[in-house]
Design a protein around this motif. Structure first.
Motif, PDB file in Angstrom:
ATOM      1  N   ARG A 180       0.155  22.615 -64.515  1.00 16.52           N
ATOM      2  CA  ARG A 180      -0.390  21.767 -65.572  1.00 16.52           C
ATOM      3  C   ARG A 180      -1.855  21.390 -65.342  1.00 16.52           C
ATOM      4  O   ARG A 180      -2.684  21.462 -66.237  1.00 16.52           O
ATOM      5  N   HIS A 181      -2.162  20.931 -64.109  1.00 20.86           N
ATOM      6  CA  HIS A 181      -3.475  20.352 -63.849  1.00 20.86           C
ATOM      7  C   HIS A 181      -4.433  21.445 -63.388  1.00 20.86           C
ATOM      8  O   HIS A 181      -4.048  22.340 -62.639  1.00 20.86           O
ATOM      9  N   PRO A 182      -5.697  21.405 -63.820  1.00 18.29           N
ATOM     10  CA  PRO A 182      -6.638  22.478 -63.461  1.00 18.29           C
ATOM     11  C   PRO A 182      -6.973  22.533 -61.983  1.00 18.29           C
ATOM     12  O   PRO A 182      -7.453  23.558 -61.498  1.00 18.29           O
ATOM     13  N   ARG A 183      -6.751  21.445 -61.239  1.00 15.17           N
ATOM     14  CA  ARG A 183      -7.057  21.431 -59.815  1.00 15.17           C
ATOM     15  C   ARG A 183      -5.807  21.084 -59.022  1.00 15.17           C
ATOM     16  O   ARG A 183      -5.038  20.210 -59.419  1.00 15.17           O
ATOM     17  N   GLU A 222      -2.631   4.722 -65.010  1.00 22.71           N
ATOM     18  CA  GLU A 222      -2.351   4.621 -66.445  1.00 22.71           C
ATOM     19  C   GLU A 222      -0.895   4.939 -66.746  1.00 22.71           C
ATOM     20  O   GLU A 222      -0.222   4.227 -67.502  1.00 22.71           O
ATOM     21  N   VAL A 223      -0.406   6.028 -66.160  1.00 24.36           N
ATOM     22  CA  VAL A 223       0.965   6.445 -66.442  1.00 24.36           C
ATOM     23  C   VAL A 223       1.964   5.470 -65.826  1.00 24.36           C
ATOM     24  O   VAL A 223       2.999   5.160 -66.424  1.00 24.36           O
ATOM     25  N   THR A 254      -2.493  12.198 -70.698  1.00 22.63           N
ATOM     26  CA  THR A 254      -3.045  12.083 -69.351  1.00 22.63           C
ATOM     27  C   THR A 254      -2.578  13.251 -68.495  1.00 22.63           C
ATOM     28  O   THR A 254      -1.380  13.508 -68.376  1.00 22.63           O
ATOM     29  N   SER A 255      -3.526  13.952 -67.904  1.00 26.59           N
ATOM     30  CA  SER A 255      -3.209  15.089 -67.040  1.00 26.59           C
ATOM     31  C   SER A 255      -2.922  14.596 -65.628  1.00 26.59           C
ATOM     32  O   SER A 255      -3.664  13.772 -65.085  1.00 26.59           O
ATOM     33  N   LEU A 256      -1.836  15.091 -65.040  1.00 25.90           N
ATOM     34  CA  LEU A 256      -1.434  14.692 -63.697  1.00 25.90           C
ATOM     35  C   LEU A 256      -1.336  15.908 -62.783  1.00 25.90           C
ATOM     36  O   LEU A 256      -0.927  16.990 -63.216  1.00 25.90           O
ATOM     37  N   TYR A 262       2.690  13.699 -60.283  1.00 26.49           N
ATOM     38  CA  TYR A 262       4.002  13.735 -60.941  1.00 26.49           C
ATOM     39  C   TYR A 262       5.091  13.317 -59.968  1.00 26.49           C
ATOM     40  O   TYR A 262       5.957  12.483 -60.271  1.00 26.49           O
ATOM     41  N   GLY A 263       5.061  13.923 -58.770  1.00 22.56           N
ATOM     42  CA  GLY A 263       6.102  13.655 -57.791  1.00 22.56           C
ATOM     43  C   GLY A 263       6.109  12.219 -57.305  1.00 22.56           C
ATOM     44  O   GLY A 263       7.169  11.625 -57.100  1.00 22.56           O
ATOM     45  N   THR A 264       4.921  11.649 -57.116  1.00 22.62           N
ATOM     46  CA  THR A 264       4.827  10.265 -56.657  1.00 22.62           C
ATOM     47  C   THR A 264       5.400   9.308 -57.692  1.00 22.62           C
ATOM     48  O   THR A 264       6.183   8.406 -57.367  1.00 22.62           O
TER      49      THR A 264
END
Length: 433
Positions: free
Chosen positions: A17-20, A31-32, A113-115, A120-122
């Protein structure tokens, strides 16, 4: 409506999902977390950072608290064989269904919001902990500390095990700079346990500046082997423990266990007298100098991946029974491979280099690893496509009565454990660095 997505589906999805792969910062994850309505994951929280010894220290805290009858959750990373290893509640790995439900909750809350994979796991782990009625949550920092997603949570005690050169591209190029990042998990007027006798001045300076209560090994608490050598002691002013040696038996594990005890002593938790000894003896972590027997050869598996961890391995080898020692070594591209080999040069008779390209963008093949080892004793070592091929060759090289040490990254350790399981090897004992 029931989901048709498996845990494997989710992990593949969020990994891309995330570019990095790594993007430090608390804004996105904060935020999430706010949208999820995440509060405290437990009555008490212990956060553990450090260059080495984090996973073992978490395991000691978890085992001692559990031995006293407390409900404990632990979040660690990375995993060796299955993602489920990262989230434990009452000593059991989270099930697929629970993790899928948690990922669904994070996905529903994140909006645009990109994670990252780790974020995500945290959030998923914190979501599960918040629903488990825990007495204690033990959170292992993934990278650094100050900007790591785990630092979203205010700990009741923070632990910094060690500070050494690792992840310099993100954390800085000397111990003082790296210390600033790790010290970011400390909070004002709360305990900060320091596992080193001589931590960087940047760590101490930050603690004093914010009013954190630094609890230092060798000063505020002490530990050591007893006179007979079959146990050890831990003491602080007015309190002393006589303890069995850890089940994780490498010399460095006394320091990790001592830091764990200091962390629990700093919390307002009731630990019964016998739980200290039971927990120290019971704590286990796979891939920390874990011992197996295969075709008459002792196989040691370790996740050590930097020079500090290699020095600890060298200490263990110096005290071990003499045997021809053959190393299977694989390293990610951002690691100080030459420094690792230099630390172990006197304890290894032969080297086999394993490609780690299966680890993704940070992996490197055996030829690239050999180039990085120019001038070391491993520069002309046999090169292998992957860990499996290196292990087969090393086993033959060591011969009956010999020793194979497979180490260098979590990828090497995980692949070795899978290879041993497929080969039907038996665990001989557990020890760890």
């Amino acid at each position: 409506m029931a989901t048709s997505r498996t845990l494997k589906d989710w992990l593949v999805d969020i990994e891309g999902r995330h570019p990095r792969e790594v993007e430090l910062g608390l804004a996105r994850v904060g935020e999430v977390a706010a949208r999820l309505g995440l509060g405290r994951p437990a009555r008490f929280v212990a956060t553990v950072a450090g260059s080495n010894g984090k996973g073992s220290t978490v395991a000691f805290i978890e085992a001692i608290a559990a031995a006293s009858g407390l409900r404990v959750g632990a979040y660690t990373s990375p995993h060796l064989l299955a993602y489920n290893e990262r989230v434990r509640i009452d000593g059991a790995d989270a099930g697929d269904a629970a993790l899928v439900e948690a990922f669904e909750a994070v996905e529903a809350a994140r909006g645009d919001t990109s994670l990252t994979y780790f974020e995500y796991g945290t959030l998923a782990a914190l979501w599960l902990f918040a629903r488990a009625d825990l007495d204690l949550a033990v959170l292992e920092v993934g990278l650094g500390g100050r900007l790591d997603a785990v630092n979203l949570v205010d700990p009741d005690v923070a632990v910094i095990t060690t500070v050494d050169l690792d992840h310099q591209d993100w954390l800085g190029h000397d111990r003082e700079a790296i210390g600033v990042e790790k010290a970011g998990i400390a909070r004002a007027w709360t305990p900060l346990v320091l596992g080193e006798d001589d931590p960087p001045s940047s760590v101490l300076g930050h603690a004093y500046a914010i009013g954190a209560s630094a609890i230092r090994a060798g000063s505020d608490y002490r530990f050591g082997r007893d006179e007979r050598g079959d146990g050890w002691w831990w003491r602080e002013p007015g309190f002393e423990l006589a303890l069995p040696l850890p089940g994780l038996a490498a010399p460095a594990q006394l320091r990790n266990a001592a830091a764990a005890i200091a962390a629990l002593r700093a919390l307002d938790l009731e630990i019964d007298d016998g739980a200290w000894a039971r927990g120290v003896a019971a704590a286990r972590v796979p891939g920390r100098l874990q011992r197996f027997e295969r075709a008459g050869v002792e196989v040691l598996v370790d996740v050590g991946h930097n020079p500090q961890a290699a020095r600890a391995l060298a200490d263990w080898l110096r005290d071990a029974a003499p045997a021809r020692t053959v190393a299977v070594y694989g390293a990610l591209a951002d690691k100080d491979a030459a420094g690792v080999v230099a630390a172990l040069a006197d304890g290894v008779d032969a080297w086999h280099l394993a490609g780690t390209t299966a680890a993704g963008s940070r992996g490197r093949d055996a030829d690239a690893l050999a180039d990085a080892l120019a001038g070391t004793t491993a520069a002309d070592a046999a090169r292998h496509r992957d860990v499996d091929a290196a292990l087969a060759a090393a086993l033959a090289d060591a011969g009956p009565g010999g020793r194979v040490l497979a180490f260098g990254s979590f990828h090497v350790a995980g692949a070795t454990l899978a290879w041993l399981a497929a080969a039907g090897s038996e665990a001989a004992a557990d020890a760890a660095v």
